[in-house]
Design a protein around this motif. Structure first.
Motif, PDB file in Angstrom:
ATOM      1  N   THR A  13       0.788  -1.203  -0.033  1.00 48.47           N
ATOM      2  CA  THR A  13       0.037  -0.094  -0.051  1.00 48.47           C
ATOM      3  C   THR A  13       0.716   1.222  -0.057  1.00 48.47           C
ATOM      4  O   THR A  13       0.117   2.400  -0.178  1.00 48.47           O
ATOM      5  N   LYS A  14       2.166   0.964  -0.101  1.00 46.42           N
ATOM      6  CA  LYS A  14       3.148   2.327  -0.058  1.00 46.42           C
ATOM      7  C   LYS A  14       2.736   3.119   1.072  1.00 46.42           C
ATOM      8  O   LYS A  14       2.865   4.328   1.030  1.00 46.42           O
ATOM      9  N   LYS A  15       2.698   2.585   2.111  1.00 46.87           N
ATOM     10  CA  LYS A  15       2.602   3.145   3.673  1.00 46.87           C
ATOM     11  C   LYS A  15       3.657   2.829   4.483  1.00 46.87           C
ATOM     12  O   LYS A  15       4.436   1.789   4.478  1.00 46.87           O
ATOM     13  N   SER A  16       4.258   3.944   5.397  1.00 44.58           N
ATOM     14  CA  SER A  16       5.118   3.391   6.429  1.00 44.58           C
ATOM     15  C   SER A  16       4.223   2.332   7.381  1.00 44.58           C
ATOM     16  O   SER A  16       3.146   2.324   7.499  1.00 44.58           O
ATOM     17  N   ARG A  17       5.043   1.589   8.000  1.00 46.25           N
ATOM     18  CA  ARG A  17       4.743   0.784   9.079  1.00 46.25           C
ATOM     19  C   ARG A  17       3.872   1.533  10.137  1.00 46.25           C
ATOM     20  O   ARG A  17       2.796   0.931  10.723  1.00 46.25           O
ATOM     21  N   SER A  18       4.507   2.689  10.481  1.00 52.42           N
ATOM     22  CA  SER A  18       3.608   3.414  11.643  1.00 52.42           C
ATOM     23  C   SER A  18       2.526   4.009  11.021  1.00 52.42           C
ATOM     24  O   SER A  18       1.555   3.962  11.809  1.00 52.42           O
ATOM     25  N   ARG A  19       2.433   4.389   9.785  1.00 52.56           N
ATOM     26  CA  ARG A  19       1.065   4.711   9.429  1.00 52.56           C
ATOM     27  C   ARG A  19       0.086   3.596   9.376  1.00 52.56           C
ATOM     28  O   ARG A  19      -1.005   3.997   9.610  1.00 52.56           O
ATOM     29  N   LEU A  20       0.549   2.349   8.817  1.00 51.44           N
ATOM     30  CA  LEU A  20      -0.337   1.287   8.892  1.00 51.44           C
ATOM     31  C   LEU A  20      -0.877   1.029  10.096  1.00 51.44           C
ATOM     32  O   LEU A  20      -2.094   0.812  10.243  1.00 51.44           O
ATOM     33  N   PHE A  21      -0.098   0.995  11.197  1.00 55.50           N
ATOM     34  CA  PHE A  21      -0.245   0.641  12.497  1.00 55.50           C
ATOM     35  C   PHE A  21      -1.307   1.461  13.103  1.00 55.50           C
ATOM     36  O   PHE A  21      -2.279   1.371  13.828  1.00 55.50           O
ATOM     37  N   SER A  22      -1.016   2.876  12.937  1.00 47.16           N
ATOM     38  CA  SER A  22      -1.764   3.742  13.259  1.00 47.16           C
ATOM     39  C   SER A  22      -3.083   3.722  12.609  1.00 47.16           C
ATOM     40  O   SER A  22      -4.396   4.069  13.322  1.00 47.16           O
ATOM     41  N   ASP A  23      -3.263   3.753  11.365  1.00 51.36           N
ATOM     42  CA  ASP A  23      -4.762   3.560  10.660  1.00 51.36           C
ATOM     43  C   ASP A  23      -5.482   2.385  11.201  1.00 51.36           C
ATOM     44  O   ASP A  23      -6.587   2.517  11.413  1.00 51.36           O
ATOM     45  N   ALA A  24      -4.589   1.082  11.452  1.00 54.47           N
ATOM     46  CA  ALA A  24      -5.277   0.032  11.891  1.00 54.47           C
ATOM     47  C   ALA A  24      -5.882   0.385  13.263  1.00 54.47           C
ATOM     48  O   ALA A  24      -6.880  -0.210  13.483  1.00 54.47           O
ATOM     49  N   LEU A  25      -5.280   1.029  14.149  1.00 55.82           N
ATOM     50  CA  LEU A  25      -5.736   1.000  15.334  1.00 55.82           C
ATOM     51  C   LEU A  25      -6.699   1.932  15.544  1.00 55.82           C
ATOM     52  O   LEU A  25      -7.679   1.829  16.315  1.00 55.82           O
ATOM     53  N   ARG A  26      -6.722   2.989  14.493  1.00 56.91           N
ATOM     54  CA  ARG A  26      -7.771   4.246  14.791  1.00 56.91           C
ATOM     55  C   ARG A  26      -9.032   3.366  14.215  1.00 56.91           C
ATOM     56  O   ARG A  26      -9.899   3.933  14.804  1.00 56.91           O
ATOM     57  N   GLU A  27      -8.915   2.596  13.279  1.00 50.39           N
ATOM     58  CA  GLU A  27     -10.050   1.796  12.704  1.00 50.39           C
ATOM     59  C   GLU A  27     -10.681   0.877  13.836  1.00 50.39           C
ATOM     60  O   GLU A  27     -12.105   0.811  13.956  1.00 50.39           O
ATOM     61  N   TYR A  28      -9.766  -0.010  14.459  1.00 52.29           N
ATOM     62  CA  TYR A  28     -10.214  -0.661  15.563  1.00 52.29           C
ATOM     63  C   TYR A  28     -10.892  -0.014  16.705  1.00 52.29           C
ATOM     64  O   TYR A  28     -11.708  -0.489  17.066  1.00 52.29           O
ATOM     65  N   LEU A  29     -10.396   1.206  17.020  1.00 53.39           N
ATOM     66  CA  LEU A  29     -11.266   2.000  17.891  1.00 53.39           C
ATOM     67  C   LEU A  29     -12.338   2.464  17.793  1.00 53.39           C
ATOM     68  O   LEU A  29     -13.368   2.566  18.320  1.00 53.39           O
ATOM     69  N   ALA A  30     -12.426   2.851  16.540  1.00 57.48           N
ATOM     70  CA  ALA A  30     -13.912   3.311  15.912  1.00 57.48           C
ATOM     71  C   ALA A  30     -14.877   2.257  16.016  1.00 57.48           C
ATOM     72  O   ALA A  30     -15.865   2.385  16.340  1.00 57.48           O
ATOM     73  N   HIS A  31     -14.325   1.001  15.815  1.00 53.68           N
ATOM     74  CA  HIS A  31     -15.440  -0.130  15.626  1.00 53.68           C
ATOM     75  C   HIS A  31     -15.666  -0.533  16.972  1.00 53.68           C
ATOM     76  O   HIS A  31     -16.644  -1.410  17.458  1.00 53.68           O
ATOM     77  N   HIS A  32     -14.927  -0.413  18.009  1.00 55.12           N
ATOM     78  CA  HIS A  32     -14.793  -0.874  19.375  1.00 55.12           C
ATOM     79  C   HIS A  32     -15.196   0.288  20.535  1.00 55.12           C
ATOM     80  O   HIS A  32     -15.302   0.173  21.407  1.00 55.12           O
ATOM     81  N   ALA A  33     -15.799   1.427  19.859  1.00 56.68           N
ATOM     82  CA  ALA A  33     -15.847   2.453  20.960  1.00 56.68           C
ATOM     83  C   ALA A  33     -17.161   3.296  20.366  1.00 56.68           C
ATOM     84  O   ALA A  33     -17.141   4.413  19.875  1.00 56.68           O
ATOM     85  N   PRO A  34     -18.495   2.422  20.253  1.00 56.31           N
ATOM     86  CA  PRO A  34     -19.408   3.075  19.789  1.00 56.31           C
ATOM     87  C   PRO A  34     -19.956   4.316  20.345  1.00 56.31           C
ATOM     88  O   PRO A  34     -20.764   5.311  19.749  1.00 56.31           O
ATOM     89  N   ASP A  35     -19.607   4.470  21.666  1.00 54.67           N
ATOM     90  CA  ASP A  35     -20.139   5.759  22.405  1.00 54.67           C
ATOM     91  C   ASP A  35     -19.216   6.909  21.592  1.00 54.67           C
ATOM     92  O   ASP A  35     -20.148   7.907  21.671  1.00 54.67           O
ATOM     93  N   GLU A  36     -18.284   6.790  21.108  1.00 50.36           N
ATOM     94  CA  GLU A  36     -17.364   8.049  20.499  1.00 50.36           C
ATOM     95  C   GLU A  36     -18.022   8.308  19.303  1.00 50.36           C
ATOM     96  O   GLU A  36     -18.181   9.393  18.948  1.00 50.36           O
ATOM     97  N   VAL A  37     -18.410   7.057  18.454  1.00 49.52           N
ATOM     98  CA  VAL A  37     -19.299   7.245  17.143  1.00 49.52           C
ATOM     99  C   VAL A  37     -20.475   7.945  17.377  1.00 49.52           C
ATOM    100  O   VAL A  37     -20.725   8.981  16.854  1.00 49.52           O
ATOM    101  N   THR A  38     -21.173   7.576  18.459  1.00 47.96           N
ATOM    102  CA  THR A  38     -22.414   8.417  18.775  1.00 47.96           C
ATOM    103  C   THR A  38     -22.289   9.730  18.891  1.00 47.96           C
ATOM    104  O   THR A  38     -23.196  10.503  18.549  1.00 47.96           O
ATOM    105  N   GLU A  39     -21.171  10.072  19.736  1.00 50.67           N
ATOM    106  CA  GLU A  39     -20.960  11.442  20.135  1.00 50.67           C
ATOM    107  C   GLU A  39     -20.703  12.328  18.846  1.00 50.67           C
ATOM    108  O   GLU A  39     -20.924  13.298  18.594  1.00 50.67           O
ATOM    109  N   ALA A  40     -19.685  11.623  18.193  1.00 48.55           N
ATOM    110  CA  ALA A  40     -19.390  12.197  16.643  1.00 48.55           C
ATOM    111  C   ALA A  40     -20.637  12.834  15.754  1.00 48.55           C
ATOM    112  O   ALA A  40     -20.814  13.602  15.194  1.00 48.55           O
TER     113      ALA A  40
END
Length: 78
Positions: free
Chosen positions: A22-49
């Motif tokens: 994907t031509k991303k740095s590992r740091s970017r990949l891990f950061s994107d992956a964790l951000r997506e994981y948090l979005a899926h597992h923190a529904p209260d934050e999604v509702t607040e947004a």
């Protein structure tokens, strides 16, 4: 910024391959992956947004939209 993370070798190797593909740095990949994981597992934050977006959009009432929404809700099984 935090950098101390331990992950299994197989996960690291898979991340390396995906980062190259994907031509991303590992740091970017891990950061994107964790951000997506948090979005899926923190529904209260999604509702607040969503609530913030709705509040920013305002409370303009449209009779047609209200009527259509009411009809759809009446036909929906709860």
């Amino acid at each position: 910024m935090k950098t101390a993370v331990s992950i299994p070798d197989d996960v690291y190797e898979g991340a390396e391959r995906l980062a190259r593909r994907t031509k991303k740095s590992r740091s970017r990949l891990f950061s994107d992956a964790l951000r997506e994981y948090l979005a899926h597992h923190a529904p209260d934050e999604v509702t607040e947004a969503m609530n913030r977006v709705c509040a920013d959009a305002g409370q303009a009432k449209n009779p047609f939209v209200s009527s259509a929404a009411r009809r759809i809700l009446e036909r929906s099984e709860w």
